[in-house]
Design a protein around this motif. Structure first.
Motif, PDB file in Angstrom:
ATOM      1  N   LEU B  18      16.348  19.507  62.630  1.00 52.71           N
ATOM      2  CA  LEU B  18      15.546  18.417  62.077  1.00 52.71           C
ATOM      3  C   LEU B  18      14.096  18.851  61.915  1.00 52.71           C
ATOM      4  O   LEU B  18      13.443  18.579  60.912  1.00 52.71           O
ATOM      5  N   PHE B  19      13.599  19.562  62.956  1.00 56.85           N
ATOM      6  CA  PHE B  19      12.214  20.028  62.967  1.00 56.85           C
ATOM      7  C   PHE B  19      11.946  20.974  61.803  1.00 56.85           C
ATOM      8  O   PHE B  19      10.833  21.026  61.267  1.00 56.85           O
ATOM      9  N   SER B  20      12.973  21.733  61.403  1.00 57.15           N
ATOM     10  CA  SER B  20      12.772  22.743  60.353  1.00 57.15           C
ATOM     11  C   SER B  20      12.292  22.105  59.057  1.00 57.15           C
ATOM     12  O   SER B  20      11.629  22.751  58.241  1.00 57.15           O
ATOM     13  N   VAL B  21      12.620  20.838  58.864  1.00 57.90           N
ATOM     14  CA  VAL B  21      12.182  20.131  57.654  1.00 57.90           C
ATOM     15  C   VAL B  21      10.655  20.155  57.536  1.00 57.90           C
ATOM     16  O   VAL B  21      10.104  20.199  56.441  1.00 57.90           O
ATOM     17  N   ALA B  22       9.986  20.145  58.702  1.00 54.63           N
ATOM     18  CA  ALA B  22       8.510  20.126  58.703  1.00 54.63           C
ATOM     19  C   ALA B  22       7.924  21.340  57.986  1.00 54.63           C
ATOM     20  O   ALA B  22       6.866  21.258  57.363  1.00 54.63           O
ATOM     21  N   PHE B  23       8.639  22.485  58.058  1.00 53.79           N
ATOM     22  CA  PHE B  23       8.138  23.698  57.402  1.00 53.79           C
ATOM     23  C   PHE B  23       7.994  23.501  55.885  1.00 53.79           C
ATOM     24  O   PHE B  23       7.225  24.203  55.231  1.00 53.79           O
ATOM     25  N   LEU B  24       8.766  22.554  55.337  1.00 51.69           N
ATOM     26  CA  LEU B  24       8.768  22.382  53.887  1.00 51.69           C
ATOM     27  C   LEU B  24       7.434  21.846  53.370  1.00 51.69           C
ATOM     28  O   LEU B  24       7.086  22.076  52.216  1.00 51.69           O
ATOM     29  N   VAL B  25       6.688  21.150  54.235  1.00 51.18           N
ATOM     30  CA  VAL B  25       5.399  20.596  53.787  1.00 51.18           C
ATOM     31  C   VAL B  25       4.389  21.706  53.476  1.00 51.18           C
ATOM     32  O   VAL B  25       3.928  21.812  52.327  1.00 51.18           O
ATOM     33  N   PRO B  26       4.043  22.585  54.460  1.00 53.81           N
ATOM     34  CA  PRO B  26       3.123  23.670  54.090  1.00 53.81           C
ATOM     35  C   PRO B  26       3.734  24.623  53.062  1.00 53.81           C
ATOM     36  O   PRO B  26       3.014  25.175  52.221  1.00 53.81           O
ATOM     37  N   LEU B  27       5.055  24.790  53.120  1.00 50.20           N
ATOM     38  CA  LEU B  27       5.719  25.680  52.152  1.00 50.20           C
ATOM     39  C   LEU B  27       5.504  25.172  50.738  1.00 50.20           C
ATOM     40  O   LEU B  27       5.110  25.937  49.836  1.00 50.20           O
ATOM     41  N   THR B  28       5.749  23.871  50.529  1.00 55.01           N
ATOM     42  CA  THR B  28       5.563  23.278  49.206  1.00 55.01           C
ATOM     43  C   THR B  28       4.119  23.454  48.745  1.00 55.01           C
ATOM     44  O   THR B  28       3.855  23.880  47.618  1.00 55.01           O
ATOM     45  N   TYR B  29       3.179  23.136  49.653  1.00 57.96           N
ATOM     46  CA  TYR B  29       1.770  23.268  49.293  1.00 57.96           C
ATOM     47  C   TYR B  29       1.431  24.701  48.910  1.00 57.96           C
ATOM     48  O   TYR B  29       0.759  24.964  47.914  1.00 57.96           O
ATOM     49  N   ALA B  30       1.905  25.631  49.749  1.00 59.61           N
ATOM     50  CA  ALA B  30       1.620  27.045  49.491  1.00 59.61           C
ATOM     51  C   ALA B  30       2.226  27.481  48.160  1.00 59.61           C
ATOM     52  O   ALA B  30       1.620  28.238  47.387  1.00 59.61           O
ATOM     53  N   PHE B  31       3.429  26.988  47.877  1.00 60.86           N
ATOM     54  CA  PHE B  31       4.123  27.343  46.642  1.00 60.86           C
ATOM     55  C   PHE B  31       3.356  26.824  45.426  1.00 60.86           C
ATOM     56  O   PHE B  31       3.077  27.572  44.481  1.00 60.86           O
ATOM     57  N   VAL B  32       2.968  25.549  45.481  1.00 59.25           N
ATOM     58  CA  VAL B  32       2.283  24.925  44.357  1.00 59.25           C
ATOM     59  C   VAL B  32       0.917  25.567  44.103  1.00 59.25           C
ATOM     60  O   VAL B  32       0.527  25.811  42.958  1.00 59.25           O
TER      61      VAL B  32
END
Ligand SMILES: [K+]
Ligand SMILES: [K+]
Lengths: 486, 486
Positions: B18-32
Motif C-alpha cells: 500500500l505504501f508503495s503507492v506513495a512513490f508514485l507522487v514524486p515519480l509523477t512529478y519528476a516524470f512531468v
C-alpha cells in the motif's frame, strides 16, 4: 495561631538551646589555642542559648502532644533555623562574609552537602574548620533519625518502606521511646564508625586534627575539607583508601550495620537489596571510568587511572564530594556519569543524599512490571522488596517523589540559567545541591568554590539543599494552602 | 515461529504494498518536470511494491486474527520498516548519501521529527523535497490513528485515557470497523485542515509548490522545510502567522476538532483540559520570552521581539521545528525553555510528540494529590479528567511512561556524550529526537543539520525518534524476554 505554632515553637526552642552546646567545642579549642575567634563563638553560644531557652520558656503553657502536621513544621524549622544560629560566629569573625554566604555555608554543613563559599581554608583559625566539620558530623546524626524514624512517620514520598526494623521488645511500643531506641542503635554505629575512621586516618598519616576534621565529613558524607585542595593536599593512596572504605560504609543503611553488628554476621548485607545494587554499581562504574580514562589517555598506567577513578567516583556517587584531582577536566562523560550516580547510589538510612537506592530499586521493578503488565494485563505481580510486596500507596509515593525531584531539578536549573549561569554549571549545581553532593561542574568544579554565585542564586541553592535533605515533601507541603487551613 | 511471525509479516507486506503507492507522487512529478530522479523513484516503487506483495502472498496461508501481542510487533515493524523502503530512492539518487543518513532522514520524515542530514535543499530536485514532505504528511495521518485507536488498545503508558470518544452508533462494535470509523473522522479533519492551510499559505504569498510542501510539514508538525533557511527564507510576517495558527491547531487533539466541527460549537475546546492548558502555556511562554528578549536587548522593538518569540516558541513547543531566526544565539534561557515546553505542550491525539499534555495534567494533579494525602492520609481524592476519576491503573501507566521517558533521555544523552558530543548538544539532541521535535541547540541548532553525527550516533537518533513516536513501551516491550516466550 497560638495553638498551632506555639507548641512547635516550644520544641524548636528546646532544640536550639540544646544545639547551643555545640558552640562550646570550637569555643574551647579557640580559647585553649588562643585563636581570634573566641569572641565570635562565645557570642554565638550566648545568643543561641538565650533565644532557645526564652522561646522554650515563653511557650511553656501551650505545650501539648505534637500532631503529624506539627512534624512538618518542626522538621523544616529545625533544619532551616539551626544554620541561622550557626551563622552568627561566622559573620562576626569574617569581616567580608555576607549573611547570605554564611547561611549557605552553614546549611551546606548541616545538610552534609559540603559545598563551600570560602577559600583560603588552610590559613583559617582551626576553630572555624572545627565548626564547619562538627556541624557536618552532627548533620549526619540528624539525617539518620530523619530517614528511618521521622520521614516514614510523616509518610513522605513512599518513605514508609524505609522504616527501620527496630529490635524486638520495642516493636509495638509508643512513639517517642521507639524513635529514641532507633536513634540509640543508629548513633552507636555512627560513633563506632567515627572512632574507627579517625584512628584509620591517623594511622594512614594524617595529623590528629585532620583525622578528626575529615572523620566528621567522611562518615556524614559531607565532603568538607580543611584544605582548599581537598584530598590532593595529602596526595596519599593510603589516606584515600581509608576515605573510600568509610565513604562506602556510610552510604549503606545504618540499620543494616546495626543488624550485622548485633548478629555478628554479614548476612544482613547480602539480604539488603540496596547494599547489593550499590556495590555492583560502584564496581561497574569504577571499572568503566578507569577504562574510559585510559582510552582517552588521561592517565598512562592502569594503577594511576584506577586510583583516581576509584576515589572520585566513590566520592561523588556517595554524595561526599572530596576530590584528589580536578576531575572536571576529564572528558565530560566521566564526571557526568559520576554525578548521575549520585542521584541514587546511597541507601535510605545512610548519611547520603539524592533519590536513594531503595526508591530507585522500587521504580526499576515497577517499570519492568509495567512492561510485562502490557503483555499480560490481568497478571498480578506486585513489586517485592526483601520478599514482601510493596503497597501501591508506597509506589505512588515513590513515583510522586520522583516527579517532585525532577520538577525541582528542572526549576532550579532554569532559575540559575535565567539569572545568568551557563547551562552545564546550572544543571550540575542544581543536581548537586538537591543531592546534597557539593561540587558541580563548569564554574563550580571540585577545585572551585561557590563564592561566585549571586545573592539570589545563593539563597536558591540554600533552599535546594534543604529541599533535598528533607526529601522534597516535608518542605513543599508547607507551601500548600491546605497546610495552613483551619 | 510460523504461527507467531508469519501472520504479522502478511499484514506488514500488505502495508508495504500500500505504501508503495506513495512513490508514485514524486515519480509523477519528476516524470512531468523531467527531473533526474525518475529512475530512483521508479526503482523504489517497483522494489517496494514487489517485496510487499510477495511477502503478503507467501504468508497468505498463515493468516489469522491478530492478537494484542502481534500489535506491538506490527506497529514497530511498520514504523521502522517503511522508512527503510523510503530510503531506496534517496540512496539511488544521491551519490554521497550513506544508508545510515538516508534512513535517518526517512525516519525523521515519517515520525514527523523533521530533523535533516541534508543541506542545499533549495537546489535539489523538487521531487526529493516532495518525497520528504509527503512522508511527513503521511506520518501525521499514521500518528493520529496510533494515538487515539491503537496505543490505547495496547495499553501503552496510560494511553487508555487517550481513547477517542467515537461517535454514537459505533460505540460497542467490533474492533476493526471501530478503528476504521475513528480514522475516517480524524482524516476528514486532517484533510480539511490541510486544504485550509495550503490555501492560506498561498494567499500569504507562497508559491503553490511551497504552499503544498509546507502544508505537509505544518499540519503534521514535522517542521521540514524545502529551504535551508527554513522560514527565514520567506521573511514574511503573514506567512509566519499562517504557520503559527495551523501549528497551534495541529497541536490540539483532533478528536476535539471533530466534535467541534460535528456539533458546530466551540464548547468541546472549553471542555478539553489539554486545549485549555495548552493555550495558557503558549500565552505565558510567549509573553515571558518576549519580555526576556527585550530585557536582554536581542531586539529593540516590542513588535520585533514578539514576532520572533511567537513564531519560534510556538514552533518548538508544538514540536514542529521551523525557525525564522537562529534562536540558538539567544541567551540560553529562552531556547531551553522552548525545548522544555516541547516535552508536554502537544495534546494526545494531535500530530505532536513528547510526553503529551494529558499525561502532564494527570501527573500534575497526582503530585498535588500526593501532597494533600500527606496531610490527610485517609482522604480519597482521585485524579479527575473531564469530571471522571482516572483509574489507578492509568496513573501507574502514566508514571511508568515518565520513568521510561526520563531514562531514555538520560541514556541517549549519555551515549551521545560518550561518543564525543558536547553536553548541551547531546542533551538537547536527545530530548529533540525523543520528542520528535527536530532542531536542538549547540552543534545542531535551527540553522545546522545533523550531517555531523557519527554513524553510531545517527542510528541511535533514528532509534530515539522511533522510541518517542511509538511512546516508549511499544518498542521496549519487544526487548523483554517475556515477549518472545512461548
Ligand atoms: K556532600
Ligand atoms: K517536528
Amino acid at each position: 495561631m497560638r495553638n498551632s505554632l506555639f507548641p512547635v515553637l516550644g520544641v524548636l526552642g528546646f532544640a536550639v538551646a540544646l544545639f547551643s552546646v555545640a558552640f562550646l567545642v570550637p569555643l574551647t579549642y579557640a580559647f585553649v589555642t588562643d585563636e581570634p575567634t573566641v569572641h565570635a563563638f562565645a557570642t554565638g553560644f550566648l545568643v543561641t542559648f538565650g533565644i532557645g531557652v526564652t522561646a522554650h520558656v515563653l511557650t511553656r503553657r501551650f505545650r501539648r502532644e505534637l500532631q503529624p502536621r506539627d512534624g512538618f513544621l518542626l522538621v523544616s524549622t529545625v533544619w532551616s533555623g539551626l544554620p541561622a544560629f550557626a551563622t552568627i560566629p561566622m559573620v562576626l569573625f569574617f569581616d567580608d562574609l555576607s549573611v547570605t554566604d554564611a547561611y549557605f555555608e552553614m546549611v551546606s554543613a548541616l545538610t552534609t552537602t559540603g559545598a563551600t563559599v570560602l577559600s583560603g581554608l588552610d590559613d583559617m583559625p582551626a576553630s572555624i574548620n572545627i565548626w564547619r566539620h562538627l556541624l557536618s558530623w552532627m548533620g549526619g546524626m540528624g539525617i539518620l533519625v530523619l530517614a528511618v524514624a521521622i520521614l516514614p512517620l510523616l509518610g513522605v514520598g513512599g518513605s514508609q518502606v524505609f522504616k527501620a526494623e527496630t529490635p524486638g521488645p520495642m516493636k509495638d511500643s509508643k512513639l517517642t521511646p521507639r524513635i529514641t531506641e532507633t536513634a540509640k542503635s543508629l548513633y552507636m554505629v555512627y560513633l563506632m564508625l567515627s572512632v574507627a575512621c579517625a584512628i584509620s586516618y591517623k594511622l594512614a598519616g594524617m595529623t590528629w586534627l585532620d583525622a578528626f576534621l575529615h572523620t566528621g565529613t567522611t562518615v556524614s558524607l559531607s565532603g568538607f575539607s580543611s584544605h582548599d585542595a581537598s584530598y590532593a593536599y595529602f596526595d596519599s593512596a593510603a589516606i584515600e583508601m581509608v576515605a573510600v572504605v568509610f565513604m562506602m560504609i556510610a552510604a549503606v543503611n545504618f540499620s543494616i550495620h546495626f543488624l550485622a553488628w548485633r548478629g555478628k554476621s554479614f548476612r544482613p548485607y547480602a539480604n539488603c537489596p540496596e547494599a547489593k545494587w550499590f556495590f555492583m554499581l560502584m564496581f561497574g562504574a569504577v571499572s568503566l571510568i578507569t577504562v574510559y580514562l585510559l582510552a582517552h589517555q588521561e592517565y598512562t598506567t592502569f594503577s594511576e587511572a584506577f586510583r583516581y577513578a576509584l576515589f572520585n567516583t566513590v566520592s561523588v556517587a556517595t554524595t561526599t564530594g572530596y576530590a584528589n584531582t580536578d576531575y572536571s577536566q576529564w572528558p565530560l562523560f566521566a564526571p557526568l556519569l559520576m554525578i548521575f550516580l549520585s542521584m541514587f547510589a546511597t541507601a535510605a538510612g545512610s548519611t547520603g543524599g539524592g533519590i536513594k537506592m531503595l526508591r530507585a530499586v522500587i521504580l526499576f521493578k515497577h517499570a519492568i512490571g509495567e512492561l510485562s503488565r502490557i503483555l499480560h494485563p490481568r497478571a498480578i505481580n506486585p513489586v517485592r522488596i526483601r520478599g514482601s510486596a510493596v503497597s501501591p500507596q508506597v509506589i505512588f509515593g515513590v513515583l510522586a517523589f520522583m516527579l517532585m525531584y525532577g520538577m525541582s531539578v528542572i526549576t532550579i536549573t532554569m532559575l540559575l540559567i535565567f539569572t545568568g549561569l551557563d547551562p552545564i554549571s546550572a544543571l550540575t549545581t542544581g543536581i548537586s545541591m538537591i543531592n546534597n553532593l557539593g561540587p558541580a561542574l563548569g564554574e563550580f568544579g571540585p577545585v572551585d568554590h561557590y563564592g561566585a554565585l549571586g545573592d539570589f542564586q545563593t539563597w536558591l541553592c540554600s533552599f535546594a539543599m534543604l529541599l533535598g535533605r528533607l526529601e522534597m515533601f516535608t518542605i513543599l507541603v508547607l507551601f500548600t494552602p491546605a497546610f495552613w487551613r483551619k
